[in-house]
Write an enzyme that holds these catalytic residues in place. Structure first.
Site, PDB file in Angstrom:
ATOM      1  N   ASN A 213      -5.082  -5.257 -20.996  1.00  0.00           N
ATOM      2  CA  ASN A 213      -4.537  -5.549 -22.324  1.00  0.00           C
ATOM      3  C   ASN A 213      -4.631  -7.042 -22.588  1.00  0.00           C
ATOM      4  O   ASN A 213      -5.131  -7.798 -21.760  1.00  0.00           O
ATOM      5  CB  ASN A 213      -3.092  -5.036 -22.440  1.00  0.00           C
ATOM      6  CG  ASN A 213      -2.193  -5.663 -21.396  1.00  0.00           C
ATOM      7  OD1 ASN A 213      -1.979  -6.867 -21.396  1.00  0.00           O
ATOM      8  ND2 ASN A 213      -1.673  -4.843 -20.476  1.00  0.00           N
ATOM      9  N   LYS A 292     -20.776   2.205  -9.791  1.00  0.00           N
ATOM     10  CA  LYS A 292     -20.838   2.082 -11.247  1.00  0.00           C
ATOM     11  C   LYS A 292     -21.286   3.406 -11.875  1.00  0.00           C
ATOM     12  O   LYS A 292     -22.272   4.010 -11.409  1.00  0.00           O
ATOM     13  CB  LYS A 292     -21.822   0.973 -11.615  1.00  0.00           C
ATOM     14  CG  LYS A 292     -21.872   0.695 -13.095  1.00  0.00           C
ATOM     15  CD  LYS A 292     -22.862  -0.393 -13.437  1.00  0.00           C
ATOM     16  CE  LYS A 292     -22.931  -0.538 -14.950  1.00  0.00           C
ATOM     17  NZ  LYS A 292     -24.077  -1.325 -15.380  1.00  0.00           N
ATOM     18  N   LYS A 346      15.211   0.409 -25.390  1.00  0.00           N
ATOM     19  CA  LYS A 346      14.534   0.144 -24.115  1.00  0.00           C
ATOM     20  C   LYS A 346      15.510  -0.442 -23.103  1.00  0.00           C
ATOM     21  O   LYS A 346      15.447  -0.140 -21.917  1.00  0.00           O
ATOM     22  CB  LYS A 346      13.356  -0.812 -24.357  1.00  0.00           C
ATOM     23  CG  LYS A 346      12.255  -0.677 -23.330  1.00  0.00           C
ATOM     24  CD  LYS A 346      10.982  -1.400 -23.752  1.00  0.00           C
ATOM     25  CE  LYS A 346      10.051  -0.529 -24.586  1.00  0.00           C
ATOM     26  NZ  LYS A 346       8.788  -1.173 -24.898  1.00  0.00           N
TER      27      LYS A 346
HETATM   28  N1  CTP Z   1       7.279  -2.447 -17.208  1.00  0.00           N
HETATM   29  C1  CTP Z   1       7.128  -2.303 -15.846  1.00  0.00           C
HETATM   30  N2  CTP Z   1       6.285  -1.335 -15.362  1.00  0.00           N
HETATM   31  C2  CTP Z   1       5.627  -0.514 -16.204  1.00  0.00           C
HETATM   32  C3  CTP Z   1       5.760  -0.663 -17.606  1.00  0.00           C
HETATM   33  C4  CTP Z   1       6.595  -1.666 -18.082  1.00  0.00           C
HETATM   34  O1  CTP Z   1       7.729  -3.048 -15.075  1.00  0.00           O
HETATM   35  N3  CTP Z   1       4.834   0.416 -15.703  1.00  0.00           N
HETATM   36  C5  CTP Z   1       8.213  -3.463 -17.709  1.00  0.00           C
HETATM   37  C6  CTP Z   1       7.579  -4.608 -18.475  1.00  0.00           C
HETATM   38  O2  CTP Z   1       7.269  -5.675 -17.593  1.00  0.00           O
HETATM   39  C7  CTP Z   1       8.672  -4.957 -19.455  1.00  0.00           C
HETATM   40  C8  CTP Z   1       9.354  -3.639 -19.720  1.00  0.00           C
HETATM   41  O3  CTP Z   1       9.062  -2.817 -18.623  1.00  0.00           O
HETATM   42  O4  CTP Z   1       9.641  -5.801 -18.867  1.00  0.00           O
HETATM   43  C9  CTP Z   1       8.947  -2.962 -21.004  1.00  0.00           C
HETATM   44  O5  CTP Z   1       7.548  -2.904 -21.099  1.00  0.00           O
HETATM   45  P1  CTP Z   1       6.868  -2.343 -22.407  1.00  0.00           P
HETATM   46  O6  CTP Z   1       5.393  -2.269 -22.168  1.00  0.00           O
HETATM   47  O7  CTP Z   1       7.370  -3.042 -23.622  1.00  0.00           O
HETATM   48  O8  CTP Z   1       7.478  -0.896 -22.518  1.00  0.00           O
HETATM   49  P2  CTP Z   1       7.150   0.445 -21.809  1.00  0.00           P
HETATM   50  O9  CTP Z   1       8.157   0.691 -20.749  1.00  0.00           O
HETATM   51  O10 CTP Z   1       5.739   0.469 -21.364  1.00  0.00           O
HETATM   52  O11 CTP Z   1       7.397   1.471 -22.998  1.00  0.00           O
HETATM   53  P3  CTP Z   1       6.511   1.744 -24.331  1.00  0.00           P
HETATM   54  O12 CTP Z   1       5.076   1.526 -23.925  1.00  0.00           O
HETATM   55  O13 CTP Z   1       6.833   3.127 -24.681  1.00  0.00           O
HETATM   56  O14 CTP Z   1       6.977   0.778 -25.368  1.00  0.00           O
END
Ligand code: CTP
Length: 402
Positions: A213, A292, A346
């Site tokens: 990402n 690959k 969240k």
């Molecule tokens: N996070 C994590 N491990 C994951 C996904 C997220 O530790 N597999 C942590 C991120 O570092 C952040 C928080 O959880 O502190 C929220 O991440 P975010 O990407 O905003 O949310 P998600 O939990 O992925 O939920 P969604 O994609 O549904 O918004």
């Protein structure tokens, strides 16, 4: 928080090739909002002109204890009383030996000796050939200067002006600036160990392709820097980004969410604060091809299926230490809309005391950001500012809650 703004510093130059870096340091200090009075030894004048330092500092340079510009002819008293710190950069081996013995036969050493010990910090940035640095006499002097309360900065390592390679180079101007910022930062996290995750993760499809990402890692790196400046021991688990590691921070480089999880689990039992700033990929390809994946010319695309990655933050936040309050967890939420509602939900879902919301598309890769801090009491906005300023504010907020 720019801790150098409004500070008055005496920048002392003793003799050494590294005087060229002092010019850059002077410029950086002025840019950071400090006023700088340059004092040069006679040896320093062989390497750098007072004209250059005057132009960069905006003040005439002092080079002699007999300078008649001072009405009382006591430049060593007048200049040292006004200062918040005397920074000697470069500090030659000879100059450090002189300091150690309390000798005072030129303006700069005289000022160092005459400074009020409890209000004017003395910080020296050594610069010399590697053999001079390694010599027991120099090492003995460094140890004794530290014992006397002088802040002797580290030296750099690498190619030297003499053609040799090793320890003894003066730190770069930016590194010295960083250390000076840290000296003036309140030590709100002293004795604490902080673990930060930062950057994206990369989930391999095959040896040359993967999904990732747009996270740049800048916010997480800024948080690690701020925590270190506040006195914490800091470990930074970083996804694949090429940002420089903040000074004094231990970096553990990882690629996938799985590796990030393992690196976090290896550390988390010994930390006091966990800040999950990384943009962890939610899913990874169910399989990663060993070789690959080739086009076969038929126009058919590969079938990709995904599995969910472990939620690092949620796992840590549900541990017994976090639930008992011994480990303080901070989560981030990268959203595209309805920030308050998503961040509030969240925080509850991840069971963290503090969740930091931001709008992903308007922050990924940028140098600035705006944050929404959500805790049990409600939400507080931190308006748009540089990521470093926001990180400093966030660390202050965390320190208040410990
Ligand atoms: N996070 C994590 N491990 C994951 C996904 C997220 O530790 N597999 C942590 C991120 O570092 C952040 C928080 O959880 O502190 C929220 O991440 P975010 O990407 O905003 O949310 P998600 O939990 O992925 O939920 P969604 O994609 O549904 O918004």
């Amino acid at each position: 928080m720019n801790t150098l703004a409004g500070k008055h510093l005496v920048l002392g130059l003793s003799g050494g090739i590294a005087c060229y870096k002092a010019a850059e340091l002077c410029r950086a200090l002025v840019k950071a909002g400090a006023s700088v009075q340059v004092v040069m030894t006679e040896a320093a004048e062989h390497f750098m002109t007072a004209v250059t330092m005057q132009a960069l500092s905006g003040r005439t340079v002092y080079t002699s204890q007999w300078d008649a510009r001072e009405a009382n002819n006591m430049a060593h008293i007048n200049l040292s009383r006004e200062a918040d710190a005397i920074v000697v950069a470069p500090a030659s081996a000879d100059f450090m030996a002189k300091l150690l013995h309390g000798r005072a036969d030129d303006l700069l050493s005289l000022m160092c000796l005459a400074r009020p010990l409890d209000s004017v910090l003395l910080i020296v940035a050594p610069a010399m050939n590697r053999e001079m640095w390694a010599n027991p006499a120099t090492q003995r002097n460094v140890a004794q200067l530290r014992a006397d309360g002088v802040h002797v900065l580290d030296v750099g390592q690498g190619d030297q002006a003499c053609g040799e390679t090793g320890d003894g180079r003066m730190l770069e101007a930016e590194e010295i600036l960083d250390d000076l910022q840290a000296f003036f930062t309140p030590k709100t996290l002293l004795g604490k160990h902080v673990l930060v995750t930062a950057g994206p993760t990369y989930e391999a499809i095959d040896p040359v392709r993967g999904i990732t990402n747009l996270s740049s890692g800048k916010m997480g790196f800024a948080i690690a820097r701020a925590a270190h400046q506040a006195g914490a021991q800091v470990s930074l688990v970083a996804g694949p980004v090429s940002l420089p590691t903040p000074r004094g921070v231990r970096r553990i480089g990882v690629r996938s969410a799985h590796e990030m999880m393992q690196a976090v689990q290896a550390q988390v039992d010994s930390v006091d604060v966990f800040v999950a700033c990384a943009a962890v990929a939610d899913w990874r390809p169910a399989t990663s091809a060993e070789h690959k994946i080739k086009k076969d010319g038929s126009g058919q695309t590969p079938e990709l299926s995904f599995v969910e990655n472990p939620d690092i933050l949620a796992t840590v936040a549900q541990s017994a230490r976090a639930q008992s309050g011994a480990l303080f967890c901070v989560g981030f939420a990268a959203e595209s809309h309805d920030l308050l509602a998503h961040a509030t939900a969240k925080r509850a879902r991840k069971q963290v005391p503090l969740l930091v919301g931001n709008i992903g598309p308007s922050t990924f890769g940028q140098d600035d950001n705006a944050l929404l801090l959500v805790d049990a009491q409600g939400a507080t906005e931190l308006p748009r500012a540089s990521k470093q300023d926001l990180a400093d504010d966030l660390i202050a907020e965390i320190a208040r809650r410990l």
